[in-house]
Design a protein around this motif. Sequence first.
Motif, PDB file in Angstrom:
ATOM      1  N   ARG A 190       0.820  -1.214   0.000  1.00  0.00           N
ATOM      2  CA  ARG A 190       0.000   0.000   0.000  1.00  0.00           C
ATOM      3  C   ARG A 190       0.852   1.261   0.000  1.00  0.00           C
ATOM      4  NH1 ARG A 190      -4.878  -0.553   4.153  1.00  0.00           N
ATOM      5  NH2 ARG A 190      -5.235   1.497   3.282  1.00  0.00           N
ATOM      6  N   ALA A 191       1.969   1.211   0.732  1.00  0.00           N
ATOM      7  CA  ALA A 191       2.863   2.382   0.746  1.00  0.00           C
ATOM      8  C   ALA A 191       3.437   2.632  -0.649  1.00  0.00           C
ATOM      9  CB  ALA A 191       3.982   2.157   1.757  1.00  0.00           C
ATOM     10  N   THR A 192       3.795   1.535  -1.332  1.00  0.00           N
ATOM     11  CA  THR A 192       4.346   1.682  -2.683  1.00  0.00           C
ATOM     12  C   THR A 192       3.305   2.306  -3.617  1.00  0.00           C
ATOM     13  OG1 THR A 192       5.685  -0.279  -2.333  1.00  0.00           O
ATOM     14  CG2 THR A 192       5.409   0.439  -4.618  1.00  0.00           C
ATOM     15  N   TYR A 193       2.081   1.774  -3.566  1.00  0.00           N
ATOM     16  CA  TYR A 193       1.047   2.270  -4.487  1.00  0.00           C
ATOM     17  C   TYR A 193       0.630   3.699  -4.155  1.00  0.00           C
ATOM     18  CZ  TYR A 193       0.811  -2.786  -5.309  1.00  0.00           C
ATOM     19  OH  TYR A 193       1.145  -4.079  -5.575  1.00  0.00           O
ATOM     20  N   SER A 194       0.842   4.126  -2.907  1.00  0.00           N
ATOM     21  CA  SER A 194       0.456   5.488  -2.527  1.00  0.00           C
ATOM     22  C   SER A 194       1.414   6.536  -3.097  1.00  0.00           C
ATOM     23  CB  SER A 194       0.393   5.639  -1.010  1.00  0.00           C
ATOM     24  OG  SER A 194       1.710   5.808  -0.495  1.00  0.00           O
ATOM     25  N   LYS A 238     -13.608  26.525 -14.409  1.00  0.00           N
ATOM     26  CA  LYS A 238     -12.204  26.151 -14.564  1.00  0.00           C
ATOM     27  C   LYS A 238     -11.830  25.064 -13.544  1.00  0.00           C
ATOM     28  CE  LYS A 238      -9.202  28.606 -16.769  1.00  0.00           C
ATOM     29  NZ  LYS A 238      -9.016  28.472 -18.214  1.00  0.00           N
ATOM     30  N   LEU A 239     -12.293  25.232 -12.301  1.00  0.00           N
ATOM     31  CA  LEU A 239     -11.978  24.249 -11.250  1.00  0.00           C
ATOM     32  C   LEU A 239     -12.543  22.873 -11.602  1.00  0.00           C
ATOM     33  CD1 LEU A 239     -12.785  26.480  -8.141  1.00  0.00           C
ATOM     34  CD2 LEU A 239     -10.536  25.512  -8.633  1.00  0.00           C
ATOM     35  N   LEU A 240     -13.795  22.866 -12.085  1.00  0.00           N
ATOM     36  CA  LEU A 240     -14.447  21.582 -12.367  1.00  0.00           C
ATOM     37  C   LEU A 240     -13.961  20.948 -13.670  1.00  0.00           C
ATOM     38  CD1 LEU A 240     -18.132  22.333 -11.301  1.00  0.00           C
ATOM     39  CD2 LEU A 240     -16.412  20.962 -10.105  1.00  0.00           C
ATOM     40  N   SER A 241     -13.554  21.817 -14.622  1.00  0.00           N
ATOM     41  CA  SER A 241     -13.210  21.290 -15.952  1.00  0.00           C
ATOM     42  C   SER A 241     -11.984  20.381 -15.919  1.00  0.00           C
ATOM     43  CB  SER A 241     -12.972  22.440 -16.923  1.00  0.00           C
ATOM     44  OG  SER A 241     -11.783  23.122 -16.573  1.00  0.00           O
ATOM     45  N   VAL A 242     -11.136  20.508 -14.894  1.00  0.00           N
ATOM     46  CA  VAL A 242      -9.932  19.673 -14.853  1.00  0.00           C
ATOM     47  C   VAL A 242     -10.209  18.298 -14.252  1.00  0.00           C
ATOM     48  CG1 VAL A 242      -8.331  21.620 -14.792  1.00  0.00           C
ATOM     49  CG2 VAL A 242      -9.132  20.610 -12.645  1.00  0.00           C
ATOM     50  N   VAL A 243     -11.424  18.077 -13.741  1.00  0.00           N
ATOM     51  CA  VAL A 243     -11.719  16.785 -13.109  1.00  0.00           C
ATOM     52  C   VAL A 243     -11.546  15.605 -14.084  1.00  0.00           C
ATOM     53  CG1 VAL A 243     -13.522  15.380 -12.026  1.00  0.00           C
ATOM     54  CG2 VAL A 243     -13.109  17.717 -11.229  1.00  0.00           C
ATOM     55  N   PRO A 244     -12.098  15.681 -15.319  1.00  0.00           N
ATOM     56  CA  PRO A 244     -11.899  14.532 -16.225  1.00  0.00           C
ATOM     57  C   PRO A 244     -10.424  14.239 -16.499  1.00  0.00           C
ATOM     58  CG  PRO A 244     -13.586  16.007 -17.099  1.00  0.00           C
ATOM     59  CD  PRO A 244     -12.982  16.699 -15.924  1.00  0.00           C
ATOM     60  N   ILE A 245      -9.644  15.296 -16.742  1.00  0.00           N
ATOM     61  CA  ILE A 245      -8.224  15.078 -17.015  1.00  0.00           C
ATOM     62  C   ILE A 245      -7.508  14.631 -15.750  1.00  0.00           C
ATOM     63  CG2 ILE A 245      -6.092  16.376 -17.463  1.00  0.00           C
ATOM     64  CD1 ILE A 245      -7.579  17.641 -19.832  1.00  0.00           C
ATOM     65  N   GLY A 246      -7.968  15.152 -14.608  1.00  0.00           N
ATOM     66  CA  GLY A 246      -7.393  14.715 -13.337  1.00  0.00           C
ATOM     67  C   GLY A 246      -7.635  13.238 -13.101  1.00  0.00           C
ATOM     68  N   LEU A 247      -8.855  12.776 -13.411  1.00  0.00           N
ATOM     69  CA  LEU A 247      -9.168  11.346 -13.255  1.00  0.00           C
ATOM     70  C   LEU A 247      -8.342  10.506 -14.224  1.00  0.00           C
ATOM     71  CD1 LEU A 247     -13.057  11.479 -12.776  1.00  0.00           C
ATOM     72  CD2 LEU A 247     -11.344  10.870 -11.036  1.00  0.00           C
ATOM     73  N   ALA A 248      -8.225  11.005 -15.463  1.00  0.00           N
ATOM     74  CA  ALA A 248      -7.405  10.278 -16.447  1.00  0.00           C
ATOM     75  C   ALA A 248      -5.966  10.192 -15.962  1.00  0.00           C
ATOM     76  CB  ALA A 248      -7.473  10.980 -17.805  1.00  0.00           C
ATOM     77  N   ALA A 249      -5.452  11.302 -15.440  1.00  0.00           N
ATOM     78  CA  ALA A 249      -4.084  11.296 -14.904  1.00  0.00           C
ATOM     79  C   ALA A 249      -3.990  10.334 -13.722  1.00  0.00           C
ATOM     80  CB  ALA A 249      -3.680  12.715 -14.481  1.00  0.00           C
ATOM     81  N   GLY A 250      -5.054  10.288 -12.915  1.00  0.00           N
ATOM     82  CA  GLY A 250      -5.067   9.382 -11.774  1.00  0.00           C
ATOM     83  C   GLY A 250      -4.994   7.933 -12.214  1.00  0.00           C
ATOM     84  N   LEU A 290      -8.140   2.932  -5.933  1.00  0.00           N
ATOM     85  CA  LEU A 290      -9.212   3.762  -6.500  1.00  0.00           C
ATOM     86  C   LEU A 290      -9.178   5.167  -5.898  1.00  0.00           C
ATOM     87  CD1 LEU A 290     -12.145   1.180  -6.629  1.00  0.00           C
ATOM     88  CD2 LEU A 290     -10.749   2.043  -8.540  1.00  0.00           C
ATOM     89  N   LEU A 291      -8.934   5.242  -4.589  1.00  0.00           N
ATOM     90  CA  LEU A 291      -8.866   6.558  -3.960  1.00  0.00           C
ATOM     91  C   LEU A 291      -7.630   7.329  -4.432  1.00  0.00           C
ATOM     92  CD1 LEU A 291     -10.204   5.699  -0.414  1.00  0.00           C
ATOM     93  CD2 LEU A 291     -11.272   7.165  -2.122  1.00  0.00           C
ATOM     94  N   GLY A 292      -6.605   6.593  -4.823  1.00  0.00           N
ATOM     95  CA  GLY A 292      -5.421   7.238  -5.416  1.00  0.00           C
ATOM     96  C   GLY A 292      -5.804   8.006  -6.677  1.00  0.00           C
TER      97      GLY A 292
END
Lengths: 299, 267
Positions: free
Chosen positions: B62-66, B110-122, B156-158
């Motif tokens: 878990r530490a590694t994946y975090s 602007k704050l919300l628009s980065v959520v899809p790309i943020g999830l993709a990056a995640g 998933l939370l990562g």
Amino acid sequence: MSAPVLAIEGLTKQFGAVRAVDDLTFTVRPGAVTGFLGPNGAGKTTTLRMLLGLTRPTGGRALVGDREYAAHPRPGRVVGAALEASSFHPGRTGLGHLEVFAPQVGVSRARCRQVLEAVGLDHAASQRVGRYSLGMRQRLGLATALLADPPVIVLDEPTNGLDPEGIVWIRRLLRQFAAEGRTVLVSSHLLREVEASVDEVVVIAQGRLRHASSLAELRTRATPAAYVVAPRPDVLATLATDRGWTTTADGDGLVVDGATAAEVGAAAHTAGIELHELVRRDVDLEALFFELTRPEANR
Amino acid sequence: MTHPTRAALLAEYRKLVSTRIWWLLLVVMVGYLAFVGAAVSASFAFVPEGVEAPLVGEDAARATYSLVNGVGYVFPLVIGSLAMTTEFRHKTITQSLLVEPDRTRFLLAKLLSVVPIGLAAGVVGQLATVAGGAPLLAAQGDGAFLGDGDVIVGLLLGVVVVALWAVIGVAVGSVLSNHVAAIVVILAFTQFVEPIVRVGLGQVDALAGAAAYLPGGAADSLIGASFLGGTGTVDLLPRWAAVLVLLGYAAGLAVLGRLTTLRRDVG
């Protein structure tokens, strides 16, 4: 098209110790092109930015129709504005740039292509804006302004960077907008640049209104004059004085103020006076504009 | 006609995906996290004889994946901050505010628009971390624990954490509208200031709990693991509190940006 009137009412902007715009009042009517003129630094861009809600006035207000720009529910559909030729993301394509702003002015992607074509950029649609020339950026700025086919069009120095062909094109476009009944406001630091396309002129300098009238009325302020060389200048001077014109010696000839070259020629012909040279020397609009915009201290 | 808020969201989303920088950053992020994942898992898998392993078993996995958070968070922060600073750098803010004079709506979109790309990056960041870390844990260590329920929740939370970082990045950009300033501050904070402060606070018993309220500590708390140490050695917040702390940073910075950068005259 019933387009709104733009009303600038006592607009003032203070930047620290500098009063960039000082109690400015004028209106811009629909169905005409209004030239907003003044030397660089006169306060034109600041005025336009206040009109468009980008800069908050220190005093006064600017109305688009019955309310301020930002109070319109969809201002981008009412006013199409092009302020700076450089405000594009260089990594975006021309078409991509228009598509970014399309949703907020309520137009489709198809309309973006159509407008790009209308400004002659269809060949560069998928080229990055970073590779556009200044003239192409001006055209893209205009395309952005025209996206929603708005009733009001505001352009800041639209001829900067355009080639002569482009300048003629802009002139024709501005005339067309006015003929369609739109309200058109175009700023320029050169009267000559917009002389062929404006109906009304608003001249400012040092943030203050110096002149507002139709271009035709401004023209009547320009005084006609002619330069004449005659073998008998004394006879010619007497004739001019009889007609109520004033003369001053200038080299070999005379400058006749208050008369056009044609009037001087006709008078001399009637009186049987021989002329060797007859040249127009009117105080032209550009000189008048220069006079109007001179710093206050020198007036 | 689309609602102004929907139109603003669509416009902001198009602004992001019509440029190249975000996926260039994703490519770098993937390479970096795979490498760091491999390096950290190696430190758990290859422990010299007679030395106590820093973490073992599921804690090590878990530490590694975090690391997607602990090391990777700089990427979504930079992507988010660029979404805002680019507007000022290239003066597109003028056109943006012409079509949307409501600056609060502009900022929220602007704050919300980065959520899809943020999830993709995640997703790609988390996959890269697992791809880098899991093989050594499985082959030499105590196992990769990829079928374990707690581990899966952490993964998933990562992904969620990375998306939250992108939102916080936008808020940072709204306070520091100069792109160089924003990136320098983000790099200094994530690579230097916060890790040192977290480790430092961890050494002082009275202050150890405070480290979990730092943004990176709160994000580790949401994931439920930290590469700074196993459960018990690092204080973590409950998950609900961690979400609130992270959203608090985003909201606080966004309000600050709205009252400073976005209150000023444009042009």
